[in-house]
Scaffold this active site. Structure first.
Site, short mmCIF file in Angstrom:
data_model
loop_
_atom_site.label_atom_id
_atom_site.label_comp_id
_atom_site.label_asym_id
_atom_site.label_seq_id
_atom_site.Cartn_x
_atom_site.Cartn_y
_atom_site.Cartn_z
N TYR A 1 0.84 -1.19 0.00
CA TYR A 1 0.00 0.00 0.00
C TYR A 1 0.88 1.25 0.00
O TYR A 1 0.58 2.23 -0.70
CB TYR A 1 -0.90 -0.03 1.24
CG TYR A 1 -2.06 0.94 1.22
CD1 TYR A 1 -3.01 0.89 0.23
CD2 TYR A 1 -2.20 1.89 2.23
CE1 TYR A 1 -4.09 1.76 0.22
CE2 TYR A 1 -3.27 2.76 2.24
CZ TYR A 1 -4.21 2.69 1.23
OH TYR A 1 -5.27 3.55 1.24
N CYS B 1 -8.63 9.85 1.49
CA CYS B 1 -7.91 8.59 1.29
C CYS B 1 -6.48 8.83 0.82
O CYS B 1 -5.53 8.35 1.41
CB CYS B 1 -8.63 7.71 0.28
SG CYS B 1 -10.19 7.12 0.91
N HIS B 2 -6.33 9.56 -0.28
CA HIS B 2 -5.00 9.75 -0.82
C HIS B 2 -4.71 11.20 -1.14
O HIS B 2 -3.81 11.51 -1.92
CB HIS B 2 -4.80 8.85 -2.04
CG HIS B 2 -5.10 7.42 -1.76
ND1 HIS B 2 -6.31 6.86 -2.04
CD2 HIS B 2 -4.38 6.45 -1.16
CE1 HIS B 2 -6.32 5.61 -1.64
NE2 HIS B 2 -5.17 5.33 -1.10
N GLY B 3 -5.54 12.12 -0.57
CA GLY B 3 -5.22 13.54 -0.64
C GLY B 3 -5.47 14.22 -1.97
O GLY B 3 -4.60 14.95 -2.46
#
Lengths: 433, 196
Positions: A299, B160-162
């Site tokens: 991840y 979540c991932h910006g």
């Protein structure tokens, strides 16, 4: 290792059976008499431990499936039903959930052992490749299993991971979306998705069992590698698997089971995420989505690469690169014991994997993002640059001529240490001469 | 069976057998195809999923600056009644500042540029309607509720991932590759909208 069969059928029935289906002969030759190098250390016990893990997962899983309902409206409740109403349901479910973590822990140690002692080198390339196939199947199986409780983490893990396929949209527009909708069976993650994940989660462990059979077959053709990496040259350098290694594996398994039980009974949720006890809500994404600990390094790689497509490529590439390790390592020497130059690179690689695991749990920003990029770079550099180059420039240290020689010199050293003096007939500290 | 004494026969026989092998293989493949396709196609969205047609929403209770989330085809739809400043910020943004320069509006052609009038409807500039799914990996961006972080561009922020989206739902910063999609919709009246 090819060896002569020692099986002698005694009764008339054994003889009758042996002529029709020599299964007793196979078991005796391969799992009782099988010649195993006499110098294996405890890092070699993880194969047996992994077989235990697979059997434990299948047995507890079959029982859980008797009580679980794969429906988006009922799944979460059926898990609570297992935990509260089903006799011993809590024990079986916690064993299954913790068991997945223990399975991965053992598999990773097994793989690091293979890397350290060069167990992937000729003639064991197929053995190693089958191991990587098992790892891929384990990843798919555990991901699907994690989705089944249909909590918040389940739902959003499925959403994020299945959306990885949408990155194909940047290769052929529309292709990724079609694949994702095909996987979902709808326009979003929903009931059809849960149902098929359950179906496949039940199927894949049996495929793992099949590949494990091939893995053991591929192991039993050349026989075990050993800590020296030197082939067995005399029959006195090997011992029958039973009782010598069945006992050693059994002891290691007992120790492993203590750790396993400690988690099951005292910290059953320590390795999971509390958000998964909130029922799935398609309108609210948890602020912090994290996968299970055993996926964190991958991840971290996904998030470290600032492009959707290449992030996905990097994540899958981190496993794909393992397939070609036997051909990337250019050194003829198997064991790192005799490879002084590669050894520090190897331990840096182990540390990198741990660091990536830590970074995978951290938000992808600032120093975490920078560190993840550096660690991702080293992860790939270890395989693609270090392994090919170091093997060419390194001078291996003096290797013993055989396993026997290695054991004897260890024995001499041990005696010398005990007597506090020089053993007669042996040079003092030969390595310092 | 071929006569072992006759080489001519044997050669002829080999040619015939090659033909039969290839023909049998080809027919097996042709037969297999129609059997495999249903096995694959059964996983595609089924008739009940395709039938989830359209929804109608009354916009009158949404005050300026407010936003609501409704469900359409199992997906969240963000409807925001944009304030004057938000519209201006979206309109004055140069196309060159956008990572994704296409409008991604199902009501327009595919190559429509991502200017604000192609994102919000003409004459209804205050209403922005987008599918509230981050185009990176499918999380639901924050910014709908009052206390939410709206990101650096005042629109939405995906935790979540910006990924940061602006007040026209366009990607401005972060890993998401595309602007949030505008679903097919029509205004039935000034305060009523039909999605789908």
């Amino acid at each position: 290792m090819a060896h002569k069969s020692n099986y002698v059928p005694h009764s008339a029935f054994e003889k009758w059976l042996d002529e029709r289906l020599p299964v007793v002969r196979l078991m005796k030759d391969q799992f009782i008499d099988f010649p195993t190098p006499r110098n294996l250390n405890y890092w070699w016990t993880f194969g047996g431990i992994l077989i235990f893990c697979l059997i434990a997962q299948i047995m507890t899983g079959v029982v859980l499936a008797m009580h679980y309902v794969a429906n988006e409206a009922l799944a979460f409740q059926s898990i609570e039903h297992i935990m509260r109403n089903v006799n011993w349901g809590w024990l079986i479910r916690y064993t299954h959930a913790v068991g997945a973590s223990m399975f991965f822990a053992a598999a990773y140690l097994h793989m690091f052992r293979g890397l350290y002692y060069g167990s992937y080198k000729a003639p064991r390339e197929i053995l190693w490749i089958l191991g990587v196939v098992i790892l891929l199947l384990m990843i798919a199986t555990s991901f699907m299993g994690y989705s089944l409780p249909w909590g918040q983490m389940s739902f959003w893990a499925v959403t994020v991971i299945t959306n990885l396929f949408s990155s194909f949209d940047s290769v052929i527009p529309g292709l990724g979306t079609r694949i994702v909708q095909w996987v979902w069976g709808g326009f979003s993650v929903g009931n059809p998705t849960l149902n098929r994940l359950f179906s496949l989660h039940y199927l894949l462990p049996f495929m793992i069992a099949g590949v494990v059979a091939l893995h053991i077959w591929a192991l039993h053709v050349p026989g075990n590698n050993n800590p020296t990496g030197i082939d067995v040259k005399r029959s006195s350098e090997a011992l029958p698997f039973h009782p010598y290694y069945s006992i050693k594996d059994g002891f290691a398994l007992a120790v492993f089971a203590i750790v396993f039980a400690a988690f099951v009974f005292y910290a059953p949720n320590y390795l999971g995420h509390s958000d998964n006890y909130i029922p799935a809500d398609p309108l609210v994404t948890p602020t912090h989505i994290v996968p299970e600990w055993y996926f964190l390094p991958f991840y971290a790689i996904l998030r470290a690469i600032p492009s959707k497509l290449f992030g996905v490529v990097g994540m899958f590439g981190a496993i794909a690169v393992l397939f070609v390790v036997p051909w990337l390592d250019s050194s003829p020497v198997r064991s790192l014991r005799y490879r002084p130059l590669l050894k520090p690179f190897f331990w840096a690689f182990v540390a990198t994997c741990v660091v990536l695991g830590y970074l995978g749990a951290m938000p992808p920003e600032g120093i975490y993002l920078l560190s993840a990029r550096l660690a991702t770079f080293y992860y790939f550099a270890f395989f693609l640059v270090v392994l090919p180059v170091v093997g060419r420039v390194e001078t291996p240290t003096q290797m013993p001529g055989s396993i026997t020689e290695d054991i004897m010199s260890n024995e001499q050293r041990r005696r010398a240490a005990l007597e506090g003096g020089t053993p007669s007939g042996a040079p003092a500290a030969p390595e310092k001469r | 069976m071929a006569n072992p004494n006759s080489t001519v026969d044997a050669v002829d026989d080999t040619d015939r057998r090659d033909f039969i092998t290839v023909a049998a293989g080809a027919f097996a493949a042709i037969g297999l195809g129609p059997l495999v396709w249903p096995m694959l196609d059964q996983m595609n969205p089924d008739a009940s999923a395709l039938a989830l047609g359209s929804v109608e929403i009354d916009l009158s209770p949404i005050a300026v600056g407010q936003a609501i989330t409704i469900m359409w085809r199992g997906k969240p739809i963000f409807i925001r009644n944009r304030a004057e400043g938000e519209i201006q910020a979206a309109e004055t943004t140069q196309i060159s500042a956008l990572p994704d320069r296409f409008a991604r509006n199902e009501n327009l052609s595919e190559d429509a540029p991502a200017v604000d009038r192609n994102r919000a409807g003409e004459g209804h500039e205050n209403w922005l309607v987008v599918i509230g799914i981050c185009t990176h990996l499918g999380c639901i961006p924050r910014g709908q509720r009052v206390g939410d972080s709206k990101g650096e561009f005042g629109g939405w922020f995906c935790p979540c991932h910006g990924s940061h989206y602006d007040t026209a739902g366009r990607i401005r910063k972060g890993p998401a590759p595309r602007n949030m999609e505008v679903p097919p919709y029509t205004f039935l009246s000034d305060t009523r909208i039909k999605i789908g």
